[in-house]
Write a protein that holds these residues in place. Structure first.
Motif, PDB file in Angstrom:
ATOM      1  N   LEU A 219     -34.875 -15.896  19.615  1.00 40.75           N
ATOM      2  CA  LEU A 219     -35.685 -14.722  19.919  1.00 40.75           C
ATOM      3  C   LEU A 219     -36.138 -14.016  18.648  1.00 40.75           C
ATOM      4  CD1 LEU A 219     -33.549 -13.192  22.810  1.00 40.75           C
ATOM      5  CD2 LEU A 219     -35.637 -14.557  23.034  1.00 40.75           C
ATOM      6  N   TYR A 220     -37.365 -13.508  18.684  1.00 38.62           N
ATOM      7  CA  TYR A 220     -37.871 -12.711  17.565  1.00 38.62           C
ATOM      8  C   TYR A 220     -38.309 -11.330  18.026  1.00 38.62           C
ATOM      9  CZ  TYR A 220     -40.594 -11.192  13.526  1.00 38.62           C
ATOM     10  OH  TYR A 220     -41.093 -10.473  12.469  1.00 38.62           O
ATOM     11  N   LEU A 221     -39.176 -11.264  19.033  1.00 40.29           N
ATOM     12  CA  LEU A 221     -39.668  -9.981  19.530  1.00 40.29           C
ATOM     13  C   LEU A 221     -39.336  -9.826  21.007  1.00 40.29           C
ATOM     14  CD1 LEU A 221     -43.256  -9.888  17.939  1.00 40.29           C
ATOM     15  CD2 LEU A 221     -41.167  -8.811  17.067  1.00 40.29           C
ATOM     16  N   VAL A 222     -38.657  -8.738  21.329  1.00 40.64           N
ATOM     17  CA  VAL A 222     -38.325  -8.387  22.708  1.00 40.64           C
ATOM     18  C   VAL A 222     -38.636  -6.913  22.886  1.00 40.64           C
ATOM     19  CG1 VAL A 222     -36.448  -8.152  24.401  1.00 40.64           C
ATOM     20  CG2 VAL A 222     -36.522 -10.147  22.873  1.00 40.64           C
ATOM     21  N   LYS A 223     -39.122  -6.544  24.048  1.00 40.80           N
ATOM     22  CA  LYS A 223     -39.399  -5.137  24.316  1.00 40.80           C
ATOM     23  C   LYS A 223     -38.934  -4.761  25.707  1.00 40.80           C
ATOM     24  CE  LYS A 223     -43.633  -3.891  25.456  1.00 40.80           C
ATOM     25  NZ  LYS A 223     -43.550  -3.759  26.931  1.00 40.80           N
ATOM     26  N   SER A 224     -38.720  -3.475  25.917  1.00 38.75           N
ATOM     27  CA  SER A 224     -38.411  -3.015  27.262  1.00 38.75           C
ATOM     28  C   SER A 224     -39.700  -2.986  28.072  1.00 38.75           C
ATOM     29  CB  SER A 224     -37.776  -1.622  27.214  1.00 38.75           C
ATOM     30  OG  SER A 224     -38.669  -0.672  26.674  1.00 38.75           O
ATOM     31  N   VAL A 225     -39.586  -3.188  29.367  1.00 38.95           N
ATOM     32  CA  VAL A 225     -40.761  -3.215  30.232  1.00 38.95           C
ATOM     33  C   VAL A 225     -41.509  -1.889  30.186  1.00 38.95           C
ATOM     34  CG1 VAL A 225     -41.509  -3.443  32.640  1.00 38.95           C
ATOM     35  CG2 VAL A 225     -39.772  -4.991  31.719  1.00 38.95           C
ATOM     36  N   ASP A 226     -40.780  -0.780  29.993  1.00 35.76           N
ATOM     37  CA  ASP A 226     -41.444   0.528  29.937  1.00 35.76           C
ATOM     38  C   ASP A 226     -42.005   0.847  28.557  1.00 35.76           C
ATOM     39  OD1 ASP A 226     -39.228   1.143  28.402  1.00 35.76           O
ATOM     40  OD2 ASP A 226     -38.434   2.682  29.764  1.00 35.76           O
ATOM     41  N   SER A 227     -41.887  -0.098  27.605  1.00 43.09           N
ATOM     42  CA  SER A 227     -42.472   0.037  26.253  1.00 43.09           C
ATOM     43  C   SER A 227     -41.908   1.217  25.469  1.00 43.09           C
ATOM     44  CB  SER A 227     -44.003   0.155  26.334  1.00 43.09           C
ATOM     45  OG  SER A 227     -44.570  -0.996  26.900  1.00 43.09           O
ATOM     46  N   ARG A 228     -40.671   1.562  25.729  1.00 45.38           N
ATOM     47  CA  ARG A 228     -40.012   2.626  24.965  1.00 45.38           C
ATOM     48  C   ARG A 228     -39.102   2.062  23.876  1.00 45.38           C
ATOM     49  NH1 ARG A 228     -38.838   7.413  27.395  1.00 45.38           N
ATOM     50  NH2 ARG A 228     -37.986   7.964  25.350  1.00 45.38           N
ATOM     51  N   ARG A 229     -38.637   0.823  24.047  1.00 43.95           N
ATOM     52  CA  ARG A 229     -37.719   0.222  23.080  1.00 43.95           C
ATOM     53  C   ARG A 229     -38.229  -1.157  22.667  1.00 43.95           C
ATOM     54  NH1 ARG A 229     -33.507   1.691  27.204  1.00 43.95           N
ATOM     55  NH2 ARG A 229     -32.877   3.847  26.731  1.00 43.95           N
ATOM     56  N   PHE A 230     -38.124  -1.430  21.368  1.00 38.67           N
ATOM     57  CA  PHE A 230     -38.586  -2.695  20.807  1.00 38.67           C
ATOM     58  C   PHE A 230     -37.471  -3.281  19.950  1.00 38.67           C
ATOM     59  CE2 PHE A 230     -42.153  -0.175  21.931  1.00 38.67           C
ATOM     60  CZ  PHE A 230     -43.100  -1.061  22.396  1.00 38.67           C
ATOM     61  N   PHE A 231     -37.307  -4.590  20.030  1.00 41.16           N
ATOM     62  CA  PHE A 231     -36.209  -5.266  19.349  1.00 41.16           C
ATOM     63  C   PHE A 231     -36.772  -6.425  18.528  1.00 41.16           C
ATOM     64  CE2 PHE A 231     -34.874  -3.487  23.385  1.00 41.16           C
ATOM     65  CZ  PHE A 231     -33.790  -2.682  23.011  1.00 41.16           C
ATOM     66  N   VAL A 232     -36.559  -6.359  17.215  1.00 38.83           N
ATOM     67  CA  VAL A 232     -37.031  -7.391  16.294  1.00 38.83           C
ATOM     68  C   VAL A 232     -35.801  -8.039  15.679  1.00 38.83           C
ATOM     69  CG1 VAL A 232     -38.492  -7.905  14.311  1.00 38.83           C
ATOM     70  CG2 VAL A 232     -39.045  -5.965  15.794  1.00 38.83           C
ATOM     71  N   PHE A 233     -35.603  -9.335  15.910  1.00 39.71           N
ATOM     72  CA  PHE A 233     -34.374  -9.985  15.474  1.00 39.71           C
ATOM     73  C   PHE A 233     -34.477 -10.598  14.086  1.00 39.71           C
ATOM     74  CE2 PHE A 233     -34.204  -9.677  20.040  1.00 39.71           C
ATOM     75  CZ  PHE A 233     -32.944  -9.126  20.234  1.00 39.71           C
ATOM     76  N   GLY A 234     -35.586 -10.363  13.408  1.00 35.16           N
ATOM     77  CA  GLY A 234     -35.740 -10.804  12.035  1.00 35.16           C
ATOM     78  C   GLY A 234     -35.867  -9.609  11.109  1.00 35.16           C
ATOM     79  N   HIS A 235     -36.445  -9.860   9.949  1.00 34.75           N
ATOM     80  CA  HIS A 235     -36.632  -8.809   8.948  1.00 34.75           C
ATOM     81  C   HIS A 235     -38.094  -8.806   8.471  1.00 34.75           C
ATOM     82  CE1 HIS A 235     -32.653  -7.112   8.185  1.00 34.75           C
ATOM     83  NE2 HIS A 235     -32.156  -8.320   8.343  1.00 34.75           N
ATOM     84  N   PRO A 236     -39.013  -8.318   9.282  1.00 32.75           N
ATOM     85  CA  PRO A 236     -40.416  -8.325   8.864  1.00 32.75           C
ATOM     86  C   PRO A 236     -40.682  -7.467   7.633  1.00 32.75           C
ATOM     87  CG  PRO A 236     -40.113  -6.979  10.833  1.00 32.75           C
ATOM     88  CD  PRO A 236     -38.831  -7.730  10.617  1.00 32.75           C
ATOM     89  N   GLU A 237     -39.772  -6.550   7.327  1.00 29.20           N
ATOM     90  CA  GLU A 237     -39.992  -5.665   6.183  1.00 29.20           C
ATOM     91  C   GLU A 237     -39.632  -6.302   4.846  1.00 29.20           C
ATOM     92  OE1 GLU A 237     -35.635  -5.259   6.927  1.00 29.20           O
ATOM     93  OE2 GLU A 237     -37.419  -5.555   8.157  1.00 29.20           O
ATOM     94  N   TYR A 238     -38.976  -7.460   4.846  1.00 23.66           N
ATOM     95  CA  TYR A 238     -38.472  -8.044   3.605  1.00 23.66           C
ATOM     96  C   TYR A 238     -39.602  -8.323   2.612  1.00 23.66           C
ATOM     97  CZ  TYR A 238     -33.513  -9.010   4.575  1.00 23.66           C
ATOM     98  OH  TYR A 238     -32.163  -8.903   4.785  1.00 23.66           O
ATOM     99  N   ASP A 239     -39.294  -8.067   1.331  1.00 31.64           N
ATOM    100  CA  ASP A 239     -40.202  -8.445   0.252  1.00 31.64           C
ATOM    101  C   ASP A 239     -40.120  -9.955   0.027  1.00 31.64           C
ATOM    102  OD1 ASP A 239     -41.065  -5.836  -0.288  1.00 31.64           O
ATOM    103  OD2 ASP A 239     -39.370  -5.467  -1.640  1.00 31.64           O
ATOM    104  N   ALA A 240     -41.013 -10.458  -0.820  1.00 30.65           N
ATOM    105  CA  ALA A 240     -41.049 -11.891  -1.089  1.00 30.65           C
ATOM    106  C   ALA A 240     -39.744 -12.396  -1.699  1.00 30.65           C
ATOM    107  CB  ALA A 240     -42.225 -12.227  -2.007  1.00 30.65           C
ATOM    108  N   ASP A 241     -39.059 -11.547  -2.483  1.00 32.46           N
ATOM    109  CA  ASP A 241     -37.862 -12.010  -3.181  1.00 32.46           C
ATOM    110  C   ASP A 241     -36.559 -11.576  -2.530  1.00 32.46           C
ATOM    111  OD1 ASP A 241     -37.985  -9.316  -3.734  1.00 32.46           O
ATOM    112  OD2 ASP A 241     -37.566  -9.525  -5.879  1.00 32.46           O
ATOM    113  N   THR A 242     -36.598 -10.929  -1.364  1.00 35.33           N
ATOM    114  CA  THR A 242     -35.366 -10.403  -0.772  1.00 35.33           C
ATOM    115  C   THR A 242     -34.398 -11.510  -0.377  1.00 35.33           C
ATOM    116  OG1 THR A 242     -36.607  -8.506   0.071  1.00 35.33           O
ATOM    117  CG2 THR A 242     -34.413  -8.877   0.977  1.00 35.33           C
ATOM    118  N   LEU A 243     -34.895 -12.563   0.257  1.00 36.38           N
ATOM    119  CA  LEU A 243     -34.012 -13.679   0.614  1.00 36.38           C
ATOM    120  C   LEU A 243     -33.412 -14.326  -0.638  1.00 36.38           C
ATOM    121  CD1 LEU A 243     -35.759 -15.621   3.540  1.00 36.38           C
ATOM    122  CD2 LEU A 243     -33.664 -14.267   3.638  1.00 36.38           C
TER     123      LEU A 243
END
Length: 308
Positions: A219-243
């Motif tokens: 899983l990567y992106l999951v949301k609540s049906v009412d669109s109040r909560r969002f769940f991201v199972f990765g790190h989209p904010e990471y810089d190029a060198d963070t890993l």
């Protein structure tokens, strides 16, 4: 439009050096615009780096954002000065009577612990409960996503056979969702974690929907049906060198980590990694802010989170 953050925050200079429009507090006070109030609960040990990474994504939108930083009182941060925390961060007691358009709960390096064994778990539960009445939309990232799923929906995490680290190809399962508007049918995203969640339980839950996933990473992106909560199972904010920094840290610690997947050219850690997730990461933050915060939040921020 600019992002509004404290003038002396280290992220200010970093963002300005990238030609990102950062508005000073003085100038913001003289504009007759109601900015979106976004609170970032920063649970990462590398607080200054995480602040800058997330603010970079929030700032590259046509919306004016007023960012505030939140820390847990029940945990003593060891990788940032007390002066920085006291100058730029607020505690939950200081914000509990306020309302925010958006809340971001970051990841944290506590995945191998049971939730109840995390020293700030009770405080985090209070914050997540508070978000249902005082925040219009909440974005949970990595361990923050696992914590949110467990608390709100009773879906637990489990330890993986080995650390999931690298850049993985993903597919859109719900391409009609505004959350992924503009994303390619196949896109790359970063994962860096030791644990996963019960994918079957997520898919079977009537209050949740899967938006994007990976055959390898899950899983990567999951949301609540009412669109109040969002769940991201990765790190989209990471810089190029963070890993790379994480990998080198683990090598120095004698952990003998696997080389992050699809990250270094030729899987050679001596070569400069390529950033293949920057565009999707920016679209993800922009879409969340636009479609699920700005376009649906009440104009009177004191009504944010309040059920009609």
């Amino acid at each position: 439009m600019p992002i509004r953050i404290p003038d002396a925050l280290p992220a200010t200079a970093a963002l300005e050096s990238e030609n990102i429009f950062v508005m000073t507090e003085f100038r913001a006070l003289h504009q007759d615009i109601r900015p979106l109030r976004v609170l970032i609960l920063n649970l990462m040990p590398t607080k200054i780096a995480t602040e800058t990474q997330i603010m970079r994504k929030l700032s590259n939108t046509p919306l004016q954002i007023e960012v505030e930083l939140l820390r847990t009182r029940s945990h003593e941060a060891k990788n940032v000065s007390r002066e920085h925390l006291e100058t730029f961060y607020r505690t939950f007691d200081e914000v509990r009577n306020e309302h925010f358009d958006g809340l971001i709960i970051t990841g944290a390096p506590v995945e191998k612990l049971d939730f109840s064994d995390v020293d700030y778990w009770d405080e985090l539960v209070d914050i997540m409960d508070w978000s249902t009445t005082n925040v219009h939309s909440t974005l949970h990232i990595c361990w923050g996503a696992q914590a949110g799923l467990f608390h709100h929906y009773g879906i637990d995490k489990h330890e993986l056979p080995a650390k999931l680290s690298g850049v993985y190809e993903h597919v859109l399962e719900k391409p009609s969702s505004p959350l992924v508007r503009g994303l390619d049918d196949r896109f790359f995203a970063v994962h860096s974690r030791y644990t996963g969640v019960d994918e079957g339980a997520v898919r079977a839950h009537p209050e949740l929907e899967v938006v994007a996933s990976s055959p390898e990473a899950g899983l990567y992106l999951v949301k609540s049906v009412d669109s109040r909560r969002f769940f991201v199972f990765g790190h989209p904010e990471y810089d190029a060198d963070t890993l790379r920094l994480e990998y080198e840290r683990d090598v120095r610690a004698g952990i003998d980590p696997d080389v992050p997947v699809n990250y270094f050219p030729g899987d050679d850690p001596a070569r400069e990694p390529l950033c293949m997730w920057r565009a999707q990461a920016q679209l993800l933050y922009t879409n969340w802010l636009n479609y699920y915060v700005y376009q649906t939040t009440p104009y009177d921020v004191t009504c944010a989170g309040v059920e009609e």
